[in-house]
Design an enzyme around this catalytic site. Sequence first.
Site, mmCIF file in Angstrom:
data_model
loop_
_atom_site.group_PDB
_atom_site.id
_atom_site.type_symbol
_atom_site.label_atom_id
_atom_site.label_comp_id
_atom_site.label_asym_id
_atom_site.label_seq_id
_atom_site.Cartn_x
_atom_site.Cartn_y
_atom_site.Cartn_z
ATOM 1 N N LYS A 1 -56.709 -82.052 -54.842
ATOM 2 C CA LYS A 1 -57.679 -82.218 -55.928
ATOM 3 C C LYS A 1 -56.978 -82.335 -57.276
ATOM 4 O O LYS A 1 -57.338 -83.174 -58.089
ATOM 5 C CB LYS A 1 -58.659 -81.040 -55.969
ATOM 6 C CG LYS A 1 -59.503 -80.906 -54.715
ATOM 7 C CD LYS A 1 -60.573 -79.831 -54.870
ATOM 8 C CE LYS A 1 -60.017 -78.431 -55.024
ATOM 9 N NZ LYS A 1 -59.476 -77.850 -53.775
ATOM 10 N N ARG B 1 -45.852 -76.217 -51.264
ATOM 11 C CA ARG B 1 -46.157 -75.952 -52.660
ATOM 12 C C ARG B 1 -45.685 -74.558 -53.072
ATOM 13 O O ARG B 1 -45.247 -74.347 -54.202
ATOM 14 C CB ARG B 1 -47.676 -76.066 -52.882
ATOM 15 C CG ARG B 1 -48.083 -75.865 -54.326
ATOM 16 C CD ARG B 1 -49.538 -76.195 -54.559
ATOM 17 N NE ARG B 1 -50.416 -75.130 -54.143
ATOM 18 C CZ ARG B 1 -51.747 -75.209 -54.174
ATOM 19 N NH1 ARG B 1 -52.332 -76.322 -54.575
ATOM 20 N NH2 ARG B 1 -52.482 -74.194 -53.798
ATOM 21 N N ARG C 1 -47.229 -69.313 -57.227
ATOM 22 C CA ARG C 1 -48.574 -68.766 -57.181
ATOM 23 C C ARG C 1 -48.653 -67.669 -56.130
ATOM 24 O O ARG C 1 -48.377 -67.885 -54.970
ATOM 25 C CB ARG C 1 -49.591 -69.867 -56.853
ATOM 26 C CG ARG C 1 -50.035 -70.616 -58.086
ATOM 27 C CD ARG C 1 -50.946 -71.757 -57.735
ATOM 28 N NE ARG C 1 -52.104 -71.369 -56.934
ATOM 29 C CZ ARG C 1 -53.142 -72.171 -56.735
ATOM 30 N NH1 ARG C 1 -53.151 -73.384 -57.275
ATOM 31 N NH2 ARG C 1 -54.146 -71.780 -55.992
ATOM 32 N N ARG D 1 -58.045 -67.735 -48.404
ATOM 33 C CA ARG D 1 -58.629 -68.844 -49.181
ATOM 34 C C ARG D 1 -59.294 -69.861 -48.271
ATOM 35 O O ARG D 1 -60.373 -70.372 -48.572
ATOM 36 C CB ARG D 1 -57.558 -69.510 -50.051
ATOM 37 C CG ARG D 1 -57.303 -68.708 -51.317
ATOM 38 C CD ARG D 1 -55.942 -68.976 -51.894
ATOM 39 N NE ARG D 1 -55.771 -70.348 -52.295
ATOM 40 C CZ ARG D 1 -54.594 -70.963 -52.355
ATOM 41 N NH1 ARG D 1 -53.485 -70.319 -52.027
ATOM 42 N NH2 ARG D 1 -54.522 -72.206 -52.739
ATOM 43 N N ARG E 1 -67.896 -73.957 -55.967
ATOM 44 C CA ARG E 1 -67.352 -73.443 -54.711
ATOM 45 C C ARG E 1 -68.403 -72.689 -53.915
ATOM 46 O O ARG E 1 -68.109 -72.216 -52.828
ATOM 47 C CB ARG E 1 -66.200 -72.486 -55.010
ATOM 48 C CG ARG E 1 -64.814 -73.120 -54.851
ATOM 49 C CD ARG E 1 -63.804 -72.054 -55.234
ATOM 50 N NE ARG E 1 -62.502 -72.256 -54.682
ATOM 51 C CZ ARG E 1 -61.503 -72.864 -55.326
ATOM 52 N NH1 ARG E 1 -61.712 -73.408 -56.508
ATOM 53 N NH2 ARG E 1 -60.313 -72.952 -54.767
HETATM 54 P P1 ADP Z 1 -56.856 -74.170 -54.625
HETATM 55 O O1 ADP Z 1 -55.499 -74.692 -54.850
HETATM 56 O O2 ADP Z 1 -56.920 -73.180 -53.512
HETATM 57 O O3 ADP Z 1 -57.916 -75.190 -54.544
HETATM 58 P P2 ADP Z 1 -57.664 -73.257 -57.272
HETATM 59 O O4 ADP Z 1 -56.527 -73.396 -58.170
HETATM 60 O O5 ADP Z 1 -58.797 -74.197 -57.415
HETATM 61 O O6 ADP Z 1 -57.162 -73.160 -55.773
HETATM 62 O O7 ADP Z 1 -58.264 -71.764 -57.390
HETATM 63 C C1 ADP Z 1 -57.457 -70.624 -57.203
HETATM 64 C C2 ADP Z 1 -58.313 -69.379 -57.083
HETATM 65 O O8 ADP Z 1 -59.130 -69.209 -58.259
HETATM 66 C C3 ADP Z 1 -59.310 -69.361 -55.927
HETATM 67 O O9 ADP Z 1 -58.742 -68.960 -54.706
HETATM 68 C C4 ADP Z 1 -60.344 -68.355 -56.440
HETATM 69 O O10 ADP Z 1 -59.878 -67.036 -56.329
HETATM 70 C C5 ADP Z 1 -60.418 -68.679 -57.927
HETATM 71 N N1 ADP Z 1 -61.441 -69.710 -58.203
HETATM 72 C C6 ADP Z 1 -61.212 -70.958 -58.675
HETATM 73 N N2 ADP Z 1 -62.361 -71.634 -58.825
HETATM 74 C C7 ADP Z 1 -63.358 -70.794 -58.424
HETATM 75 C C8 ADP Z 1 -64.767 -70.902 -58.312
HETATM 76 N N3 ADP Z 1 -65.389 -72.033 -58.632
HETATM 77 N N4 ADP Z 1 -65.464 -69.830 -57.856
HETATM 78 C C9 ADP Z 1 -64.859 -68.688 -57.538
HETATM 79 N N5 ADP Z 1 -63.521 -68.524 -57.600
HETATM 80 C C10 ADP Z 1 -62.775 -69.555 -58.036
#
Ligand code: ADP
Length: 191
Positions: free
Chosen positions: A15, A129, A135, A146, A90
Amino acid sequence: MMLNLVLFGPPGAGKGTQSQKLIDRYQLVHISTGDIFRAHIANQTDLGQRVSKLIAAGELVPDSITIAMLEEEIDKNPQAKGFIFDGFPRTVAQAEALDRFLESKGSGITGVVALDVTEEELTVRIAKRKAVSNRADDDSEKLKKRIEEYFNKTIHVLPYYEKQGKLTKVNGIGDIEAIFEEIKGVVDGFQ
Ligand code: ADP
Protein backbone atom coordinates in the site's frame (compact mmCIF):
# COMPACT_ATOMS: atom_id res chain seq x y z
CA MET A 1 -15.38 16.70 -7.44
CA MET A 2 -12.74 15.30 -5.16
CA LEU A 3 -10.90 12.08 -5.96
CA ASN A 4 -10.92 10.13 -2.72
CA LEU A 5 -9.31 6.73 -2.92
CA VAL A 6 -8.97 3.95 -0.41
CA LEU A 7 -5.99 1.71 -0.97
CA PHE A 8 -6.81 -1.50 0.77
CA GLY A 9 -4.82 -4.61 1.56
CA PRO A 10 -3.27 -6.72 4.30
CA PRO A 11 0.01 -5.77 6.04
CA GLY A 12 2.80 -5.96 3.49
CA ALA A 13 0.52 -5.75 0.45
CA GLY A 14 2.42 -2.77 -0.94
CA LYS A 15 0.00 0.00 0.00
CA GLY A 16 2.78 2.42 0.91
CA THR A 17 4.69 1.87 -2.33
CA GLN A 18 1.66 2.22 -4.55
CA SER A 19 0.33 5.20 -2.56
CA GLN A 20 3.52 7.10 -3.28
CA LYS A 21 3.10 6.52 -6.99
CA LEU A 22 -0.57 7.51 -6.88
CA ILE A 23 0.20 10.78 -5.09
CA ASP A 24 2.79 11.69 -7.71
CA ARG A 25 0.37 11.03 -10.52
CA TYR A 26 -2.88 12.42 -9.13
CA GLN A 27 -1.64 15.11 -6.67
CA LEU A 28 -3.61 13.68 -3.82
CA VAL A 29 -2.96 14.13 -0.12
CA HIS A 30 -1.70 10.86 1.34
CA ILE A 31 -3.11 9.87 4.72
CA SER A 32 -1.45 6.79 6.17
CA THR A 33 -2.77 6.19 9.67
CA GLY A 34 0.21 3.90 10.38
CA ASP A 35 2.67 6.69 9.42
CA ILE A 36 0.78 9.25 11.51
CA PHE A 37 0.75 6.97 14.54
CA ARG A 38 4.49 6.31 14.14
CA ALA A 39 5.17 10.06 13.94
CA HIS A 40 3.20 10.60 17.15
CA ILE A 41 5.21 7.85 18.83
CA ALA A 42 8.52 9.30 17.62
CA ASN A 43 7.51 12.76 18.85
CA GLN A 44 6.27 11.33 22.15
CA THR A 45 2.94 13.11 21.96
CA ASP A 46 0.08 12.18 24.32
CA LEU A 47 -1.53 10.23 21.52
CA GLY A 48 1.74 8.48 20.76
CA GLN A 49 2.08 7.43 24.37
CA ARG A 50 -1.47 6.07 24.41
CA VAL A 51 -1.04 3.92 21.30
CA SER A 52 2.60 2.79 21.28
CA LYS A 53 2.07 -0.48 23.19
CA LEU A 54 -0.88 -1.51 21.05
CA ILE A 55 0.98 -0.83 17.84
CA ALA A 56 4.12 -2.61 18.98
CA ALA A 57 1.95 -5.62 19.81
CA GLY A 58 0.37 -5.59 16.36
CA GLU A 59 -3.10 -4.78 17.66
CA LEU A 60 -5.46 -2.26 16.19
CA VAL A 61 -5.78 1.12 17.87
CA PRO A 62 -9.36 1.69 19.13
CA ASP A 63 -11.74 3.15 16.56
CA SER A 64 -12.55 6.26 18.61
CA ILE A 65 -8.89 7.34 18.70
CA THR A 66 -8.19 6.43 15.08
CA ILE A 67 -11.29 8.11 13.68
CA ALA A 68 -10.70 11.34 15.62
CA MET A 69 -7.10 11.46 14.38
CA LEU A 70 -8.14 10.82 10.78
CA GLU A 71 -10.81 13.52 10.80
CA GLU A 72 -8.26 15.96 12.14
CA GLU A 73 -5.87 15.08 9.28
CA ILE A 74 -8.59 15.62 6.69
CA ASP A 75 -9.40 19.00 8.22
CA LYS A 76 -5.73 20.01 8.01
CA ASN A 77 -6.01 19.85 4.21
CA PRO A 78 -9.03 21.94 3.18
CA GLN A 79 -7.48 22.64 -0.23
CA ALA A 80 -6.92 19.00 -1.15
CA LYS A 81 -8.05 17.81 -4.58
CA GLY A 82 -8.58 14.46 -2.94
CA PHE A 83 -7.12 12.00 -0.50
CA ILE A 84 -5.58 8.62 -0.63
CA PHE A 85 -6.40 6.66 2.47
CA ASP A 86 -3.75 4.07 3.24
CA GLY A 87 -4.29 1.77 6.23
CA PHE A 88 -7.70 3.28 6.90
CA PRO A 89 -10.47 2.16 7.23
CA ARG A 90 -9.46 -1.02 9.03
CA THR A 91 -12.86 -1.76 10.58
CA VAL A 92 -16.41 -1.39 9.34
CA ALA A 93 -17.03 1.25 12.04
CA GLN A 94 -14.13 3.26 10.58
CA ALA A 95 -15.53 2.90 7.07
CA GLU A 96 -18.93 4.13 8.24
CA ALA A 97 -17.39 7.05 10.10
CA LEU A 98 -15.36 8.01 7.03
CA ASP A 99 -18.48 7.96 4.85
CA ARG A 100 -20.38 10.13 7.31
CA PHE A 101 -17.51 12.58 7.68
CA LEU A 102 -16.93 12.99 3.95
CA GLU A 103 -20.67 13.24 3.34
CA SER A 104 -20.88 16.08 5.86
CA LYS A 105 -18.45 17.91 3.59
CA GLY A 106 -20.47 17.18 0.47
CA SER A 107 -17.95 14.59 -0.66
CA GLY A 108 -17.44 10.83 -0.51
CA ILE A 109 -15.24 7.88 -1.38
CA THR A 110 -14.73 7.66 -5.13
CA GLY A 111 -13.45 4.11 -5.17
CA VAL A 112 -11.50 1.44 -3.38
CA VAL A 113 -8.56 -0.47 -4.81
CA ALA A 114 -7.83 -3.69 -2.94
CA LEU A 115 -4.39 -5.21 -3.42
CA ASP A 116 -4.71 -8.96 -3.57
CA VAL A 117 -1.69 -10.80 -2.12
CA THR A 118 -1.43 -14.32 -0.71
CA GLU A 119 -0.62 -14.80 2.96
CA GLU A 120 2.54 -16.69 1.97
CA GLU A 121 3.87 -13.75 -0.03
CA LEU A 122 3.05 -11.32 2.82
CA THR A 123 5.14 -13.24 5.30
CA VAL A 124 8.11 -13.27 2.93
CA ARG A 125 7.85 -9.54 2.21
CA ILE A 126 7.59 -8.46 5.82
CA ALA A 127 10.51 -10.64 6.80
CA LYS A 128 12.55 -8.72 4.20
CA ARG A 129 11.21 -5.36 5.32
CA LYS A 130 12.07 -6.13 8.94
CA ALA A 131 15.75 -6.05 8.05
CA VAL A 132 15.52 -2.39 7.06
CA SER A 133 12.39 -0.94 8.65
CA ASN A 134 13.31 -0.93 12.31
CA ARG A 135 9.62 -1.43 13.07
CA ALA A 136 8.94 -3.22 16.35
CA ASP A 137 5.77 -4.69 14.83
CA ASP A 138 7.61 -6.37 11.94
CA ASP A 139 8.91 -9.28 14.01
CA SER A 140 7.22 -12.59 13.42
CA GLU A 141 5.10 -12.81 16.60
CA LYS A 142 3.70 -9.33 16.07
CA LEU A 143 3.25 -9.91 12.41
CA LYS A 144 1.11 -12.93 13.19
CA LYS A 145 -1.07 -10.69 15.34
CA ARG A 146 -1.36 -8.07 12.58
CA ILE A 147 -2.39 -10.66 10.03
CA GLU A 148 -4.90 -12.03 12.55
CA GLU A 149 -6.34 -8.54 13.11
CA TYR A 150 -6.61 -8.20 9.36
CA PHE A 151 -8.56 -11.43 8.92
CA ASN A 152 -10.74 -10.86 12.02
CA LYS A 153 -11.64 -7.21 11.63
CA THR A 154 -10.33 -5.55 8.51
CA ILE A 155 -11.46 -8.04 5.88
CA HIS A 156 -15.10 -7.07 6.59
CA VAL A 157 -14.42 -3.68 5.07
CA LEU A 158 -14.32 -5.36 1.63
CA PRO A 159 -18.00 -6.40 1.49
CA TYR A 160 -18.91 -3.00 2.92
CA TYR A 161 -17.50 -1.29 -0.17
CA GLU A 162 -18.53 -4.09 -2.49
CA LYS A 163 -22.17 -3.45 -1.58
CA GLN A 164 -21.65 0.18 -2.54
CA GLY A 165 -20.27 -0.91 -5.90
CA LYS A 166 -16.96 0.80 -5.14
CA LEU A 167 -14.56 -2.11 -4.86
CA THR A 168 -11.97 -3.18 -7.43
CA LYS A 169 -9.43 -5.90 -6.73
CA VAL A 170 -5.98 -5.70 -8.27
CA ASN A 171 -3.39 -8.47 -8.22
CA GLY A 172 -0.68 -7.22 -5.83
CA ILE A 173 1.97 -9.77 -6.79
CA GLY A 174 4.51 -9.07 -9.49
CA ASP A 175 6.35 -6.08 -10.86
CA ILE A 176 5.68 -2.80 -8.96
CA GLU A 177 5.31 -0.84 -12.20
CA ALA A 178 2.94 -3.41 -13.69
CA ILE A 179 0.79 -3.31 -10.56
CA PHE A 180 0.76 0.48 -10.73
CA GLU A 181 -0.32 0.40 -14.38
CA GLU A 182 -3.28 -1.72 -13.40
CA ILE A 183 -4.21 0.58 -10.51
CA LYS A 184 -3.90 3.61 -12.80
CA GLY A 185 -6.34 2.00 -15.21
CA VAL A 186 -8.81 1.50 -12.39
CA VAL A 187 -8.43 5.04 -11.02
CA ASP A 188 -8.69 6.62 -14.48
CA GLY A 189 -11.96 4.73 -14.83
CA PHE A 190 -13.28 6.47 -11.69
CA GLN A 191 -12.89 9.93 -13.20
P1 ADP B 1 0.91 -2.31 7.81
O1 ADP B 1 2.27 -2.20 7.25
O2 ADP B 1 0.74 -3.52 8.67
O3 ADP B 1 -0.18 -2.14 6.84
P2 ADP B 1 0.48 0.29 9.04
O4 ADP B 1 1.72 1.05 8.95
O5 ADP B 1 -0.66 0.68 8.18
O6 ADP B 1 0.79 -1.26 8.95
O7 ADP B 1 -0.05 0.31 10.57
C1 ADP B 1 0.76 -0.10 11.64
C2 ADP B 1 -0.06 -0.26 12.90
O8 ADP B 1 -0.72 0.98 13.24
C3 ADP B 1 -1.20 -1.28 12.84
O9 ADP B 1 -0.78 -2.60 13.08
C4 ADP B 1 -2.12 -0.76 13.94
O10 ADP B 1 -1.63 -1.08 15.22
C5 ADP B 1 -2.02 0.75 13.79
N1 ADP B 1 -3.03 1.26 12.84
C6 ADP B 1 -2.79 1.84 11.65
N2 ADP B 1 -3.93 2.21 11.05
C7 ADP B 1 -4.94 1.84 11.88
C8 ADP B 1 -6.35 1.92 11.83
N3 ADP B 1 -6.97 2.44 10.77
N4 ADP B 1 -7.07 1.43 12.88
C9 ADP B 1 -6.47 0.91 13.95
N5 ADP B 1 -5.13 0.79 14.05
C10 ADP B 1 -4.37 1.24 13.04
